[in-house]
Design an enzyme around this catalytic site. Sequence first.
Site, PDB file in Angstrom:
ATOM      1  N   GLY A  10      -2.137   0.567 -12.530  1.00  0.00           N
ATOM      2  CA  GLY A  10      -2.646  -0.692 -11.989  1.00  0.00           C
ATOM      3  C   GLY A  10      -4.107  -0.870 -12.362  1.00  0.00           C
ATOM      4  N   GLY A 105      -0.858   8.550 -11.836  1.00  0.00           N
ATOM      5  CA  GLY A 105       0.238   8.515 -12.813  1.00  0.00           C
ATOM      6  C   GLY A 105      -0.285   8.766 -14.223  1.00  0.00           C
ATOM      7  N   ASP A 128      -7.700   2.936  -4.637  1.00  0.00           N
ATOM      8  CA  ASP A 128      -7.230   3.718  -3.488  1.00  0.00           C
ATOM      9  C   ASP A 128      -8.136   4.914  -3.161  1.00  0.00           C
ATOM     10  OD1 ASP A 128      -5.077   1.985  -3.695  1.00  0.00           O
ATOM     11  OD2 ASP A 128      -3.781   3.449  -4.683  1.00  0.00           O
ATOM     12  N   ARG A 163      -7.441 -14.739  19.474  1.00  0.00           N
ATOM     13  CA  ARG A 163      -6.219 -14.160  18.907  1.00  0.00           C
ATOM     14  C   ARG A 163      -6.414 -12.688  18.521  1.00  0.00           C
ATOM     15  NH1 ARG A 163      -4.864 -19.189  14.827  1.00  0.00           N
ATOM     16  NH2 ARG A 163      -3.447 -20.272  16.240  1.00  0.00           N
ATOM     17  N   GLY A 171      -3.861   0.750  -0.690  1.00  0.00           N
ATOM     18  CA  GLY A 171      -4.290   2.144  -0.557  1.00  0.00           C
ATOM     19  C   GLY A 171      -3.162   3.145  -0.730  1.00  0.00           C
ATOM     20  N   GLU A 222      -1.663  -0.241   4.205  1.00  0.00           N
ATOM     21  CA  GLU A 222      -0.249  -0.543   3.911  1.00  0.00           C
ATOM     22  C   GLU A 222       0.675   0.653   4.156  1.00  0.00           C
ATOM     23  OE1 GLU A 222       0.036  -1.675  -0.232  1.00  0.00           O
ATOM     24  OE2 GLU A 222      -0.712   0.253  -0.945  1.00  0.00           O
TER      25      GLU A 222
HETATM   26  O1  F6P Z   1      -2.750   2.121  -6.698  1.00  0.00           O
HETATM   27  C1  F6P Z   1      -3.331   0.866  -6.629  1.00  0.00           C
HETATM   28  C2  F6P Z   1      -2.454  -0.107  -5.883  1.00  0.00           C
HETATM   29  O2  F6P Z   1      -3.140  -1.350  -5.821  1.00  0.00           O
HETATM   30  C3  F6P Z   1      -2.028   0.341  -4.501  1.00  0.00           C
HETATM   31  O3  F6P Z   1      -3.042   0.232  -3.535  1.00  0.00           O
HETATM   32  C4  F6P Z   1      -0.842  -0.560  -4.264  1.00  0.00           C
HETATM   33  O4  F6P Z   1       0.047   0.035  -3.336  1.00  0.00           O
HETATM   34  C5  F6P Z   1      -0.217  -0.653  -5.630  1.00  0.00           C
HETATM   35  O5  F6P Z   1      -1.234  -0.330  -6.569  1.00  0.00           O
HETATM   36  C6  F6P Z   1       0.351  -2.011  -5.971  1.00  0.00           C
HETATM   37  O6  F6P Z   1       0.974  -1.928  -7.217  1.00  0.00           O
HETATM   38  P1  F6P Z   1       1.447  -3.204  -8.064  1.00  0.00           P
HETATM   39  O7  F6P Z   1       0.249  -3.797  -8.720  1.00  0.00           O
HETATM   40  O8  F6P Z   1       2.414  -2.635  -9.037  1.00  0.00           O
HETATM   41  O9  F6P Z   1       2.065  -4.151  -7.102  1.00  0.00           O
END
Ligand code: F6P
Length: 349
Positions: A10, A105, A128, A163, A171, A222
Amino acid sequence: MRIGVLTGGGDCPGLNAVIRAVTKSLLGCCQAEVIGIEDGFAGLLEGRTRPLDWDAVSGILFSGGTILGTSNRADPLATEQATERALAQARTLGLDALVAIGGNGTMTIAHGLSLRGLPIVGVPKTIDNDLEGCERSFGFDTAVATVTQALERVQTTGQSHGRVMIVETMGRYAGWIALEAGIAGAADAILLPEIDFNTEALIELCRQREARPRYTVICIAEGAKPRGGQMTVERTIENSPDPIRLGGVAYHLRTLLEPHLRSEVRATVLGHVQRGGAPTPFDRVLATQFGNHAAQMVEAGQFNRMVTFERGAMSSVSLAEVADRTRQVPLDHPLLQTAREIGVCLGEG
Ligand code: F6P
């Protein structure tokens, strides 16, 4: 020397700053020929490249994304055939070494290819901040700044309406973004993957605040989950080396809280806005240092290692030590204690 540069996984703010610094440093220190490989390992497998010279990398420091493109699907380690193809392409391109800029990765793939004889220097990238052996990856500071601003903004609207406002951060399985942004953005509760939250404690917090000051801001990562519950998976991507995509726990938390409160609850999932846009000055400087250090390692022949930032200084760690590992927030991290002592609810109790 002929050096390949690729960005994998990413994207994140600061990639262009690394490409710029590594290219300018390699041109300067070793008169190297620098080859940009397009779309990460996909471009290596397909032999798609473009020359990187001084002009090609000028004027890109401020821009988000990556001029080379990236991919989080191509995996040269998926089959022996793919590995052979990647190594053969590197030979055809005449690469003496490869600088691989990426996250977990990418470092795992880099390690696999380095074991098969391709000299590699890794550069840690991820919003992250979860790469083993590296205290601070570039892109993280920018993501924290974006989330902090979002928390500030939901606070004023939450205050007006009385609210509960939930903001979900990225992350993956680590809570670094939520923790730092939550503190910087004055969240009343910060929920992390490292600490399963007690829903009762959150209900109690929101009820207390319903009287005064009437609103509550919750920053949730998340990967967070309720005690005894599961992480919220948004989708599964079949041909990705890491197929799970998390997302949507903010909506789940809303359904857990709303029946027990007088106030309305609103949830915002920030998603990819955290990955886009210009890098902060801190990330520009860090990414420039990383790129420059990677070039110095190429010049010194220090291969199969990843550049790191530890205790305020550039250093490096072997790819074997970082491959297939991630770094979560340790439960004894001082920021967790700071949060508790200033009255932030971490979903404990
Ligand atoms: O590792 C970076 C990240 O943005 C994470 O925080 C997130 O869970 C993931 O990549 C989202 O991946 P994609 O861009 O494939 O939706």
